[in-house]
Design a protein around this motif. Sequence first.
Motif, PDB file in Angstrom:
ATOM      1  N   MET A 210      36.562 -25.108 -15.139  1.00 18.09           N
ATOM      2  CA  MET A 210      36.256 -25.787 -13.884  1.00 18.09           C
ATOM      3  C   MET A 210      36.973 -25.138 -12.706  1.00 18.09           C
ATOM      4  SD  MET A 210      35.989 -29.821 -14.854  1.00 18.09           S
ATOM      5  CE  MET A 210      35.170 -30.158 -13.283  1.00 18.09           C
TER       6      MET A 210
ATOM      7  N   LEU B 214      39.657 -36.420 -19.088  1.00 20.98           N
ATOM      8  CA  LEU B 214      38.383 -36.428 -18.364  1.00 20.98           C
ATOM      9  C   LEU B 214      37.690 -35.066 -18.456  1.00 20.98           C
ATOM     10  CD1 LEU B 214      39.314 -38.420 -15.126  1.00 20.98           C
ATOM     11  CD2 LEU B 214      37.693 -39.130 -16.900  1.00 20.98           C
ATOM     12  N   GLN B 215      38.482 -33.990 -18.504  1.00 22.37           N
ATOM     13  CA  GLN B 215      37.882 -32.659 -18.626  1.00 22.37           C
ATOM     14  C   GLN B 215      37.155 -32.518 -19.964  1.00 22.37           C
ATOM     15  OE1 GLN B 215      40.764 -29.565 -17.924  1.00 22.37           O
ATOM     16  NE2 GLN B 215      41.026 -30.094 -15.767  1.00 22.37           N
TER      17      GLN B 215
ATOM     18  N   LEU C   8      34.002 -34.581 -19.878  1.00 24.92           N
ATOM     19  CA  LEU C   8      32.996 -33.897 -19.074  1.00 24.92           C
ATOM     20  C   LEU C   8      32.363 -32.740 -19.840  1.00 24.92           C
ATOM     21  CD1 LEU C   8      31.411 -33.165 -16.569  1.00 24.92           C
ATOM     22  CD2 LEU C   8      33.487 -32.136 -15.610  1.00 24.92           C
TER      23      LEU C   8
ATOM     24  N   CYS D 271      36.337 -34.499 -11.889  1.00 29.77           N
ATOM     25  CA  CYS D 271      35.748 -34.872 -13.178  1.00 29.77           C
ATOM     26  C   CYS D 271      34.987 -36.192 -13.070  1.00 29.77           C
ATOM     27  CB  CYS D 271      36.829 -34.990 -14.248  1.00 29.77           C
ATOM     28  SG  CYS D 271      37.546 -33.418 -14.754  1.00 29.77           S
TER      29      CYS D 271
ATOM     30  N   HIS E 125      41.181 -34.864 -11.505  1.00 30.72           N
ATOM     31  CA  HIS E 125      40.653 -36.138 -11.992  1.00 30.72           C
ATOM     32  C   HIS E 125      39.466 -36.630 -11.173  1.00 30.72           C
ATOM     33  CE1 HIS E 125      44.721 -35.814 -13.605  1.00 30.72           C
ATOM     34  NE2 HIS E 125      44.374 -36.673 -14.546  1.00 30.72           N
TER      35      HIS E 125
ATOM     36  N   THR F 155      31.663 -35.578 -11.246  1.00 34.78           N
ATOM     37  CA  THR F 155      30.675 -34.874 -12.054  1.00 34.78           C
ATOM     38  C   THR F 155      30.165 -35.740 -13.197  1.00 34.78           C
ATOM     39  OG1 THR F 155      31.845 -32.820 -11.510  1.00 34.78           O
ATOM     40  CG2 THR F 155      30.218 -32.715 -13.269  1.00 34.78           C
TER      41      THR F 155
ATOM     42  N   ASN G  65      44.348 -33.681 -19.484  1.00 29.13           N
ATOM     43  CA  ASN G  65      43.407 -34.435 -18.659  1.00 29.13           C
ATOM     44  C   ASN G  65      42.174 -34.728 -19.518  1.00 29.13           C
ATOM     45  OD1 ASN G  65      41.580 -35.505 -16.866  1.00 29.13           O
ATOM     46  ND2 ASN G  65      41.809 -33.911 -15.311  1.00 29.13           N
TER      47      ASN G  65
ATOM     48  N   GLY H 287      38.912 -28.951 -11.670  1.00 31.24           N
ATOM     49  CA  GLY H 287      39.007 -29.857 -12.813  1.00 31.24           C
ATOM     50  C   GLY H 287      39.937 -31.023 -12.600  1.00 31.24           C
TER      51      GLY H 287
END
Length: 375
Positions: free
Chosen positions: A92, A71-72, A75, A272, A269, A275, A69, A267
């Motif tokens: 997360m 996006l994690q 972030l 993320c 999608h 945030t 992922n 965590g």
Amino acid sequence: MKLFDVYPLYDVTPVSANGIEVIDEKGQKYLDFYGGHAVISIGHSHPHYVARLKDQLEKIGFYSNSIQNPLQNELAQKLGELSGCDDYALFMCNSGAEANENALKMASFHTGKAKVIAFNNSFHGRTSAAVAATDNPAINAPINQQQEVTFLPFNDTEAFEKAIASDDFCAVILESIQGVGGLDEPTTEFFQFVASTCKSHGVVLIADEVQSGFGRSGKFFAFQHHGIQPDIITIAKGMGNGFPVGGVLIHNSFRASYGLLGTTFGGNHLACAATLSVLEVMEDENLIQNAAEVGNYLKERAKELPQVKNVKGRGLMLGLEFDFEVSELRKALIHNQHMFTGGAKNKKLLRILPALNVTKNHIDLLLEGLKKELK
């Protein structure tokens, strides 16, 4: 089926919201100076937040942590950059209680010990170890009381030094600014003493920034007002602007291993995306600086109200303390002035926790409403 009746409810039914305005089913507008317990950090329905979530939902909203992922990673990088905490790793989860639960678990894994030091009037959540470290026997069930927690007063170096000398403790957990407890905070001298003493005894220092983090205090984290470095930092509340998100920042000196921590929904999608949108708006709109400036403005203007005996907290995490209990004042502000504010364990404290993009004009309206109800 009916709802399990655990919340005393005001007779208000919001159906939409924008900025710091909340609109009920009758079309009545309310000014939100509480943000649902400091959750609304960039304002209700911020267009960038809405667009980010809609765009993500149209692609993929959720899959488990068994896949990549990106996006994690995005972030984690953005959070490290804006917070100044690049030497931590991010785990997360979904809430502040879960963040504190995992933080305490990590401390116990790291030290091989189980006892915890917490502080009077603390609030760390309602789950197992988190609620045991919360100074409220009414919500601490017998099953939670098997956790061994020592409660100490803030700013008593002698009591702290005496307690930690037993070398039985895995962690010290404290809120950099207490939320539910009533906006008390440790002095810089005491916070630095706690940090150095934890280090010399090999005890993990956990800074609970669930409510005070993400810019609310006028710095990204409230512990940054004191020049210390915790071992673990917990976050939630304003992190997702209403989307349920929590996190644990774990210093790079801790060793990770597969299966050590885990979560189904943490965590994902959408979490993320929520945030990231908060961080992007905070940066683009200089909201940490705004929190500091508008918070100082409120502190100064509150002195115009003779009934206010003390103003506690920092930034936009403030409490106005009176010499009477504020429950009726809160009701009057809602029903007469159409303004949301908050209470605390300290029954004489009115909590003010608006979105970080609140303006001085909004604060003027709050103070005018207070003046009318305090006559």
